[in-house]
Design a protein around this motif. Structure first.
Motif, PDB file in Angstrom:
ATOM      1  N   ARG A 219      -7.679 -12.730 -31.985  1.00 52.42           N
ATOM      2  CA  ARG A 219      -7.299 -11.329 -32.239  1.00 52.42           C
ATOM      3  C   ARG A 219      -7.442 -10.994 -33.726  1.00 52.42           C
ATOM      4  O   ARG A 219      -7.910  -9.909 -34.078  1.00 52.42           O
ATOM      5  CB  ARG A 219      -5.868 -11.072 -31.764  1.00 52.42           C
ATOM      6  CG  ARG A 219      -5.770 -10.942 -30.243  1.00 52.42           C
ATOM      7  CD  ARG A 219      -4.366 -10.676 -29.766  1.00 52.42           C
ATOM      8  NE  ARG A 219      -3.820  -9.393 -30.184  1.00 52.42           N
ATOM      9  CZ  ARG A 219      -4.155  -8.209 -29.690  1.00 52.42           C
ATOM     10  NH1 ARG A 219      -5.091  -8.125 -28.755  1.00 52.42           N
ATOM     11  NH2 ARG A 219      -3.576  -7.101 -30.111  1.00 52.42           N
ATOM     12  N   MET A 220      -7.055 -11.943 -34.581  1.00 56.26           N
ATOM     13  CA  MET A 220      -7.203 -11.707 -36.016  1.00 56.26           C
ATOM     14  C   MET A 220      -8.683 -11.647 -36.405  1.00 56.26           C
ATOM     15  O   MET A 220      -9.090 -10.840 -37.241  1.00 56.26           O
ATOM     16  CB  MET A 220      -6.495 -12.804 -36.811  1.00 56.26           C
ATOM     17  CG  MET A 220      -4.979 -12.738 -36.783  1.00 56.26           C
ATOM     18  SD  MET A 220      -4.343 -11.165 -37.413  1.00 56.26           S
ATOM     19  CE  MET A 220      -4.193 -10.210 -35.899  1.00 56.26           C
ATOM     20  N   GLY A 221      -9.479 -12.510 -35.803  1.00 53.03           N
ATOM     21  CA  GLY A 221     -10.908 -12.486 -36.087  1.00 53.03           C
ATOM     22  C   GLY A 221     -11.546 -11.170 -35.682  1.00 53.03           C
ATOM     23  O   GLY A 221     -12.372 -10.614 -36.417  1.00 53.03           O
ATOM     24  N   ARG A 222     -11.159 -10.647 -34.527  1.00 53.16           N
ATOM     25  CA  ARG A 222     -11.715  -9.376 -34.053  1.00 53.16           C
ATOM     26  C   ARG A 222     -11.232  -8.209 -34.917  1.00 53.16           C
ATOM     27  O   ARG A 222     -11.986  -7.275 -35.209  1.00 53.16           O
ATOM     28  CB  ARG A 222     -11.331  -9.157 -32.592  1.00 53.16           C
ATOM     29  CG  ARG A 222     -12.080 -10.078 -31.637  1.00 53.16           C
ATOM     30  CD  ARG A 222     -11.512 -10.034 -30.236  1.00 53.16           C
ATOM     31  NE  ARG A 222     -11.797  -8.782 -29.539  1.00 53.16           N
ATOM     32  CZ  ARG A 222     -12.927  -8.505 -28.910  1.00 53.16           C
ATOM     33  NH1 ARG A 222     -13.911  -9.383 -28.901  1.00 53.16           N
ATOM     34  NH2 ARG A 222     -13.093  -7.350 -28.290  1.00 53.16           N
ATOM     35  N   LEU A 223      -9.975  -8.262 -35.358  1.00 58.60           N
ATOM     36  CA  LEU A 223      -9.447  -7.204 -36.232  1.00 58.60           C
ATOM     37  C   LEU A 223     -10.220  -7.138 -37.541  1.00 58.60           C
ATOM     38  O   LEU A 223     -10.595  -6.058 -38.014  1.00 58.60           O
ATOM     39  CB  LEU A 223      -7.957  -7.445 -36.480  1.00 58.60           C
ATOM     40  CG  LEU A 223      -7.233  -6.465 -37.410  1.00 58.60           C
ATOM     41  CD1 LEU A 223      -5.842  -6.156 -36.874  1.00 58.60           C
ATOM     42  CD2 LEU A 223      -7.104  -7.018 -38.825  1.00 58.60           C
ATOM     43  N   LEU A 224     -10.463  -8.304 -38.155  1.00 54.88           N
ATOM     44  CA  LEU A 224     -11.186  -8.346 -39.427  1.00 54.88           C
ATOM     45  C   LEU A 224     -12.661  -8.004 -39.243  1.00 54.88           C
ATOM     46  O   LEU A 224     -13.270  -7.318 -40.072  1.00 54.88           O
ATOM     47  CB  LEU A 224     -11.040  -9.731 -40.060  1.00 54.88           C
ATOM     48  CG  LEU A 224      -9.620 -10.119 -40.495  1.00 54.88           C
ATOM     49  CD1 LEU A 224      -9.559 -11.594 -40.872  1.00 54.88           C
ATOM     50  CD2 LEU A 224      -9.150  -9.245 -41.651  1.00 54.88           C
ATOM     51  N   GLN A 225     -13.239  -8.481 -38.159  1.00 52.25           N
ATOM     52  CA  GLN A 225     -14.654  -8.218 -37.894  1.00 52.25           C
ATOM     53  C   GLN A 225     -14.911  -6.736 -37.679  1.00 52.25           C
ATOM     54  O   GLN A 225     -15.955  -6.207 -38.073  1.00 52.25           O
ATOM     55  CB  GLN A 225     -15.106  -9.016 -36.673  1.00 52.25           C
ATOM     56  CG  GLN A 225     -16.609  -9.057 -36.468  1.00 52.25           C
ATOM     57  CD  GLN A 225     -17.012 -10.021 -35.367  1.00 52.25           C
ATOM     58  OE1 GLN A 225     -16.182 -10.810 -34.897  1.00 52.25           O
ATOM     59  NE2 GLN A 225     -18.266  -9.968 -34.961  1.00 52.25           N
ATOM     60  N   ALA A 226     -13.944  -6.032 -37.073  1.00 56.09           N
ATOM     61  CA  ALA A 226     -14.113  -4.617 -36.759  1.00 56.09           C
ATOM     62  C   ALA A 226     -14.058  -3.725 -38.000  1.00 56.09           C
ATOM     63  O   ALA A 226     -14.312  -2.517 -37.907  1.00 56.09           O
ATOM     64  CB  ALA A 226     -13.044  -4.174 -35.756  1.00 56.09           C
ATOM     65  N   LEU A 227     -13.744  -4.293 -39.171  1.00 53.29           N
ATOM     66  CA  LEU A 227     -13.768  -3.514 -40.411  1.00 53.29           C
ATOM     67  C   LEU A 227     -15.193  -3.304 -40.913  1.00 53.29           C
ATOM     68  O   LEU A 227     -15.437  -2.425 -41.744  1.00 53.29           O
ATOM     69  CB  LEU A 227     -12.951  -4.223 -41.496  1.00 53.29           C
ATOM     70  CG  LEU A 227     -11.460  -4.441 -41.216  1.00 53.29           C
ATOM     71  CD1 LEU A 227     -10.824  -5.229 -42.348  1.00 53.29           C
ATOM     72  CD2 LEU A 227     -10.750  -3.100 -41.028  1.00 53.29           C
ATOM     73  N   PHE A 228     -16.140  -4.116 -40.419  1.00 53.00           N
ATOM     74  CA  PHE A 228     -17.526  -4.068 -40.874  1.00 53.00           C
ATOM     75  C   PHE A 228     -18.409  -3.436 -39.799  1.00 53.00           C
ATOM     76  O   PHE A 228     -18.111  -3.546 -38.610  1.00 53.00           O
ATOM     77  CB  PHE A 228     -18.038  -5.481 -41.170  1.00 53.00           C
ATOM     78  CG  PHE A 228     -17.339  -6.172 -42.300  1.00 53.00           C
ATOM     79  CD1 PHE A 228     -17.868  -6.156 -43.580  1.00 53.00           C
ATOM     80  CD2 PHE A 228     -16.143  -6.851 -42.083  1.00 53.00           C
ATOM     81  CE1 PHE A 228     -17.224  -6.804 -44.623  1.00 53.00           C
ATOM     82  CE2 PHE A 228     -15.496  -7.507 -43.111  1.00 53.00           C
ATOM     83  CZ  PHE A 228     -16.034  -7.475 -44.388  1.00 53.00           C
ATOM     84  N   PRO A 229     -19.503  -2.799 -40.190  1.00 55.68           N
ATOM     85  CA  PRO A 229     -20.455  -2.300 -39.196  1.00 55.68           C
ATOM     86  C   PRO A 229     -20.988  -3.440 -38.335  1.00 55.68           C
ATOM     87  O   PRO A 229     -21.194  -4.555 -38.826  1.00 55.68           O
ATOM     88  CB  PRO A 229     -21.568  -1.688 -40.049  1.00 55.68           C
ATOM     89  CG  PRO A 229     -20.913  -1.363 -41.351  1.00 55.68           C
ATOM     90  CD  PRO A 229     -19.878  -2.429 -41.561  1.00 55.68           C
ATOM     91  N   PRO A 230     -21.185  -3.202 -37.052  1.00 57.14           N
ATOM     92  CA  PRO A 230     -21.618  -4.293 -36.163  1.00 57.14           C
ATOM     93  C   PRO A 230     -23.020  -4.812 -36.466  1.00 57.14           C
ATOM     94  O   PRO A 230     -23.340  -5.954 -36.146  1.00 57.14           O
ATOM     95  CB  PRO A 230     -21.555  -3.651 -34.770  1.00 57.14           C
ATOM     96  CG  PRO A 230     -21.638  -2.176 -35.017  1.00 57.14           C
ATOM     97  CD  PRO A 230     -20.982  -1.942 -36.338  1.00 57.14           C
ATOM     98  N   LYS A 231     -23.862  -3.983 -37.091  1.00 57.96           N
ATOM     99  CA  LYS A 231     -25.227  -4.405 -37.394  1.00 57.96           C
ATOM    100  C   LYS A 231     -25.387  -4.571 -38.905  1.00 57.96           C
ATOM    101  O   LYS A 231     -25.204  -3.633 -39.675  1.00 57.96           O
ATOM    102  CB  LYS A 231     -26.229  -3.377 -36.867  1.00 57.96           C
ATOM    103  CG  LYS A 231     -26.245  -3.290 -35.344  1.00 57.96           C
ATOM    104  CD  LYS A 231     -27.280  -2.303 -34.845  1.00 57.96           C
ATOM    105  CE  LYS A 231     -27.294  -2.238 -33.320  1.00 57.96           C
ATOM    106  NZ  LYS A 231     -28.284  -1.259 -32.805  1.00 57.96           N
ATOM    107  N   ALA A 232     -25.719  -5.793 -39.311  1.00 58.45           N
ATOM    108  CA  ALA A 232     -25.872  -6.092 -40.737  1.00 58.45           C
ATOM    109  C   ALA A 232     -27.200  -5.565 -41.263  1.00 58.45           C
ATOM    110  O   ALA A 232     -28.173  -5.430 -40.516  1.00 58.45           O
ATOM    111  CB  ALA A 232     -25.788  -7.595 -40.963  1.00 58.45           C
ATOM    112  N   ASP A 233     -27.215  -5.267 -42.559  1.00 56.42           N
ATOM    113  CA  ASP A 233     -28.448  -4.880 -43.239  1.00 56.42           C
ATOM    114  C   ASP A 233     -29.065  -6.159 -43.808  1.00 56.42           C
ATOM    115  O   ASP A 233     -28.710  -6.621 -44.882  1.00 56.42           O
ATOM    116  CB  ASP A 233     -28.132  -3.882 -44.355  1.00 56.42           C
ATOM    117  CG  ASP A 233     -29.391  -3.293 -44.977  1.00 56.42           C
ATOM    118  OD1 ASP A 233     -30.490  -3.803 -44.669  1.00 56.42           O
ATOM    119  OD2 ASP A 233     -29.272  -2.341 -45.760  1.00 56.42           O
ATOM    120  N   LEU A 234     -30.010  -6.727 -43.060  1.00 55.11           N
ATOM    121  CA  LEU A 234     -30.556  -8.040 -43.419  1.00 55.11           C
ATOM    122  C   LEU A 234     -31.330  -8.022 -44.729  1.00 55.11           C
ATOM    123  O   LEU A 234     -31.503  -9.067 -45.354  1.00 55.11           O
ATOM    124  CB  LEU A 234     -31.446  -8.552 -42.284  1.00 55.11           C
ATOM    125  CG  LEU A 234     -30.760  -8.745 -40.930  1.00 55.11           C
ATOM    126  CD1 LEU A 234     -31.759  -9.251 -39.897  1.00 55.11           C
ATOM    127  CD2 LEU A 234     -29.589  -9.697 -41.044  1.00 55.11           C
TER     128      LEU A 234
END
Length: 311
Positions: A219-234
Motif C-alpha cells: 500500500r505504501m509502495g502504491r501510494l508513493l508510486q501514484a505521485l509520479f506519472p505512470p509513463k516515464a520520459d525515457l
C-alpha cells in the motif's frame, strides 16, 4: 574473515599507538587504514575476476547476514501473483491511476512560515514532480487546503512540516477520499550538497520500487508510486528509487549515463532522503477524530526483536 579484519584493526591501533606525536600518530593510522582498504578492494576484484573466468561453474555467492535478510517471517508477506492481492488492488484507492484512467496532479505546501531549509527542499521536490504545484500555506488550516485541492481536481496533497528549522514530517494524502500517510524525514541532502551531482531536468523519471513485501508495504509502495506519472520520459534517462529496508524507505534519484553499449554508470541528481512511516490514516488528514489503519508503536514493532519489520 571478520576475525582477521578485527585482528588486523587491533594490530593497526597497537602499532600506531606507540607513536607519541598526535599528528604523526593520526597520519600513520590513516595510512595503514588506507592500505587495509586497498587490500580489501584488491581482494574483492580478484574474486570478481575469478568468478568471471569460471562463468557458470563459479560457486554461488555467499549472502551476507543482515537484519533485513534474517527478518522474522511475517504472515502479512504477500506474493505479487496472489489472486486475492491482485483483486484487492484492482479495487483500491489507486486502481484508476494504475489503469491509466487518472493522471496524477499534485499540490505541494508546507507549514506556516517555513524556514529556508524547508523552502529549498520544496524547490527540489518541484523539480522531482514537474507536474506538481506549490501553494504557500499562509494562515490557512490544512483542512481548507485539502478542500481547495479537491475542488480543483488534485489527486494528491503533499505537506512538509519542520522541527528545529529542518524538514521533519511529510504528509501524503490521496484525494479525494484518502488514505493519508505520515512519514518522518531524515538524512536529507539537497542537490548542491551531493558530490558531483548531475544537472537536473524536468523529465518524468522511471520508478524502482524495492522491498515493499507486506500488505502494508505494498500500500505504501502504491501510494508513493501514484505521485509520479505512470509513463516515464525515457529521454531523460533518470530513475527514482524507493528502497524499503528495515522499515526505512531510502529515496535516491539518479541519471544513468551510457559510456558504451556494454557499460553504464549513474550520477545522482538529488535530493536524497529517508522516510519512516509513522501512521496510515483512513480518509483525509484528521489527527483528532480520524480512524487509523496503522500507527507506529514501539511495542508492536517487535519490542526487542530487531528482525521484525512491517513494510
Amino acid at each position: 574473515f571478520r576475525f582477521l579484519l578485527w585482528l588486523l584493526s587491533t594490530m593497526v591501533r597497537n602499532t600506531t599507538g606507540q607513536i607519541k606525536d598526535k599528528i604523526k600518530r593520526r597520519e600513520a593510522y590513516m595510512k595503514l587504514k588506507q592500505q587495509r582498504k586497498q587490500e580489501k578492494y584488491e581482494n574483492r576484484m580478484r574474486k570478481k575476476k575469478e568468478r568471471e573466468e569460471l562463468g557458470d561453474a563459479a560457486p554461488p555467492k555467499q549472502m551476507p547476514k543482515t537484519l533485513d535478510s534474517m527478518r522474522t517471517p511475517d504472515e502479512t508477506m504477500v506474493d505479487e501473483q496472489d489472486e486475492e492481492i491482485q483483486k484487492d488492488e484492482d479495487e483500491d484507492e489507486w486502481a484508476s491511476y494504475f489503469k491509466d484512467e487518472t493522471p496524477p496532479k499534485l499540490l505541494i505546501t508546507t507549514q506556516q512560515a517555513p524556514s529556508l531549509r524547508t523552502k529549498q527542499f520544496i524547490e527540489e521536490l518541484q523539480g522531482l514532480f514537474p507536474h506538481g504545484k506549490y501553494v504557500k500555506r499562509k494562515d490557512f488550516e490544512l483542512k481548507l487546503i485539502t478542500k481547495f485541492a479537491i475542488n480543483r481536481g488534485y489527486t494528491d496533497l503533499l505537506v512538509v512540516t519542520e522541527q528545529h528549522k529542518k524538514p521533519y514530517i511529510m504528509i501524503v494524502s490521496h484525494l479525494p477520499k484518502g488514505p493519508t500517510a505520515t512519514f518522518r524525514i531524515s538524512s536529507l541532502m539537497l542537490h548542491n550538497e551531493l558530490t558531483n551531482p548531475a544537472e537536473r531536468s524536468k523529465h518524468f523519471p522511471e520508478l524502482n520500487m524495492k522491498g515493499f513485501g507486506t500488505r502494508l508495504g505494498r500500500r505504501m509502495g502504491r501510494l508513493l508510486q501514484a505521485l509520479f506519472p505512470p509513463k516515464a520520459d525515457l529521454s531523460g534517462r533518470s530513475i527514482a528509487t524507493f528502497h524499503n529496508q528495515r522499515d526505512f524507505i531510502f529515496f535516491r534519484y539518479h541519471r544513468y549515463i551510457f559510456d558504451s553499449m556494454a557499460k553504464v554508470r549513474i550520477q545522482e541528481l538529488g535530493p536524497r532522503f529517508t522516510l519512516r512511516l509513522k501512521s496510515l490514516q483512513n480518509g483525509l488528514f484528521d489527527p483528532q477524530h480520524g480512524e487509523y489503519e496503522w500507527a507506529y508503536h514501539k511495542k508492536e514493532m517487535g519490542g526487542k526483536d530487531r528482525k521484525m519489520f512491517n513494510l
